[in-house]
Design an enzyme around this catalytic site. Structure first.
Site, PDB file in Angstrom:
ATOM      1  CB  CYS A  10       2.737  15.588  21.203  1.00  0.00           C
ATOM      2  SG  CYS A  10       1.487  14.382  20.695  1.00  0.00           S
ATOM      3  CB  CYS A  13      -0.774  13.010  23.485  1.00  0.00           C
ATOM      4  SG  CYS A  13       0.227  12.091  22.298  1.00  0.00           S
TER       5      CYS A  13
END
Length: 80
Positions: A10, A13
């Site tokens: 994501c 991240c």
């Protein structure tokens, strides 16, 4: 030093991965930085929250996007 940035890929991240890379470069550390996005591998590592940072097999940050300063302090502490 082995650093794993753990998460599903994501935006959060990706941001944590970029911050870790910046701090490693600024501190001139010799470190292998891995991005772990495979769900099975994440479960094997025992990580339940993302994004997380693992250094040499120990989770040091879990379920949050840390500031650059926080990452720097953790890495400096690990180097001692």
């Amino acid at each position: 030093m082995n650093i794993k940035v753990i998460g599903s890929g994501c935006d959060k991240c990706d941001k944590v991965y970029a911050l870790v890379q910046e701090v490693v470069e600024e501190l001139a550390l010799e470190a292998e930085i891995e991005k772990v996005e495979d769900l099975i591998e994440i479960v094997k590592l025992g990580v339940m929250s993302a994004p997380s940072i693992m250094i040499d097999g120990k989770v040091v940050i879990s379920g949050q996007v840390p500031t650059k300063e926080k990452i720097k302090k953790i890495l400096e502490r690990v180097m001692l």
